[in-house]
Write a protein that holds these residues in place. Structure first.
Motif, short mmCIF file in Angstrom:
data_model
loop_
_atom_site.label_atom_id
_atom_site.label_comp_id
_atom_site.label_asym_id
_atom_site.label_seq_id
_atom_site.Cartn_x
_atom_site.Cartn_y
_atom_site.Cartn_z
N GLY A 68 5.31 -2.75 0.64
CA GLY A 68 4.91 -3.60 -0.36
C GLY A 68 3.80 -4.65 0.16
N PHE A 69 3.15 -4.33 0.96
CA PHE A 69 2.09 -5.31 1.55
C PHE A 69 1.03 -5.37 0.51
N ARG A 70 0.56 -6.64 0.22
CA ARG A 70 -0.43 -6.96 -0.61
C ARG A 70 -1.24 -7.91 -0.14
N THR A 71 -2.71 -7.98 -0.29
CA THR A 71 -3.50 -9.00 0.17
C THR A 71 -4.55 -9.31 -0.89
N ASP A 72 -4.76 -10.71 -1.21
CA ASP A 72 -5.39 -11.15 -2.34
C ASP A 72 -7.05 -11.41 -1.90
N THR A 73 -7.26 -11.58 -0.73
CA THR A 73 -8.44 -11.98 -0.10
C THR A 73 -8.49 -11.51 1.31
N LEU A 74 -9.83 -11.19 1.51
CA LEU A 74 -10.26 -10.96 2.65
C LEU A 74 -11.56 -11.39 3.11
N ALA A 75 -11.76 -11.51 4.44
CA ALA A 75 -13.36 -11.94 4.71
C ALA A 75 -13.41 -11.10 6.16
N ARG A 95 3.87 1.97 2.68
CA ARG A 95 4.12 2.53 1.24
C ARG A 95 3.97 1.11 0.55
N GLY A 96 3.35 1.28 -0.73
CA GLY A 96 3.24 0.12 -1.89
C GLY A 96 2.46 -0.93 -1.36
N ALA A 97 1.23 -0.62 -0.67
CA ALA A 97 0.34 -1.32 -0.22
C ALA A 97 -0.78 -1.49 -1.22
N ARG A 98 -1.47 -2.59 -1.38
CA ARG A 98 -2.49 -3.02 -2.35
C ARG A 98 -3.44 -4.14 -1.87
N GLN A 109 -1.09 6.29 22.38
CA GLN A 109 0.39 6.71 21.80
C GLN A 109 0.44 6.66 20.22
N SER A 110 -0.89 6.16 19.56
CA SER A 110 -0.45 6.36 18.00
C SER A 110 -0.32 7.50 17.56
N SER A 111 0.61 7.84 16.72
CA SER A 111 1.31 9.12 16.21
C SER A 111 2.09 8.87 14.90
N GLY A 112 2.45 10.00 14.04
CA GLY A 112 3.32 10.18 13.41
C GLY A 112 3.09 8.82 12.21
N ILE A 113 2.19 8.63 11.84
CA ILE A 113 1.93 7.56 10.81
C ILE A 113 1.47 8.11 9.54
N THR A 114 2.34 7.49 8.42
CA THR A 114 2.46 8.26 6.97
C THR A 114 1.88 7.08 6.09
N LEU A 115 0.94 7.40 5.23
CA LEU A 115 0.54 6.42 4.08
C LEU A 115 0.92 7.08 2.73
N THR A 116 1.94 6.37 2.02
CA THR A 116 2.30 6.97 0.68
C THR A 116 2.50 5.89 -0.31
N GLY A 117 2.23 6.42 -1.54
CA GLY A 117 2.36 5.53 -2.60
C GLY A 117 1.73 4.12 -2.75
N ASN A 118 0.51 4.19 -2.01
CA ASN A 118 -0.35 3.01 -2.00
C ASN A 118 -1.22 2.97 -2.96
N ASP A 119 -2.12 1.87 -3.33
CA ASP A 119 -3.03 1.62 -4.14
C ASP A 119 -4.23 1.28 -3.46
N ALA A 136 -3.29 6.31 -4.56
CA ALA A 136 -4.22 6.24 -5.43
C ALA A 136 -5.24 6.10 -4.75
N THR A 137 -6.62 6.61 -4.96
CA THR A 137 -7.67 6.37 -4.21
C THR A 137 -8.73 6.17 -5.17
N LYS A 138 -9.87 5.69 -4.61
CA LYS A 138 -11.37 5.62 -5.32
C LYS A 138 -11.68 6.54 -5.82
N ARG A 139 -12.27 6.59 -7.11
CA ARG A 139 -12.79 8.04 -7.63
C ARG A 139 -14.26 7.84 -7.42
N THR A 140 -14.72 9.09 -6.97
CA THR A 140 -16.19 9.25 -6.90
C THR A 140 -16.60 9.81 -8.04
N LYS A 141 -18.01 9.38 -8.29
CA LYS A 141 -18.91 10.04 -9.35
C LYS A 141 -19.35 11.19 -9.02
#
Length: 105
Positions: free
Chosen positions: A25-32, A49-52, A66-76, A100-105
């Motif tokens: 459920g991570f969400r950020t409203d601003t970035l710089a 999961r649940g990131a927006r 050592q990075s491995s076994g990382i899963t991204l699921t159900g994110n916007d 859910a990902t950005k649609r390409t034209k």
């Protein structure tokens, strides 16, 4: 936001040397700047999961042998250009499922 000694921009979250991480459920409203929203370094068995986020170039940067076994699921990710950037590790270290990902034209 912080700037380490080596001048790499870091925006939202940095996780270093962790195992069995759940980011739910991570969400950020601003970035710089152009840094990724989340950075995993030597993170194993992580579940995101649940990131927006607001519009951004990269959501997740993954580094460290050592990075491995990382899963991204159900994110916007409809406002994200690149979901994952891997540096010096196999792309197979990150599994992307039912986001859910950005649609390409």
């Amino acid at each position: 936001r912080q700037k380490p000694v080596n001048s790499v921009e870091i925006d939202a979250l940095v996780f270093d040397d962790l195992k069995d991480l759940v980011l739910d459920g991570f969400r950020t409203d601003t970035l710089a700047g152009s840094a990724p929203v989340v950075w995993f370094n030597n993170v194993a068995d992580a579940f995101v999961r649940g990131a927006r986020t607001v519009a951004t170039k990269t959501f997740l940067r993954v580094t460290g042998a050592q990075s491995s076994g990382i899963t991204l699921t159900g994110n916007d990710f409809t406002k994200v250009d690149t979901l994952v950037e891997t540096i010096d590790i196999p792309k197979s270290s990150v599994l992307e499922v039912n986001n859910a990902t950005k649609r390409t034209k």
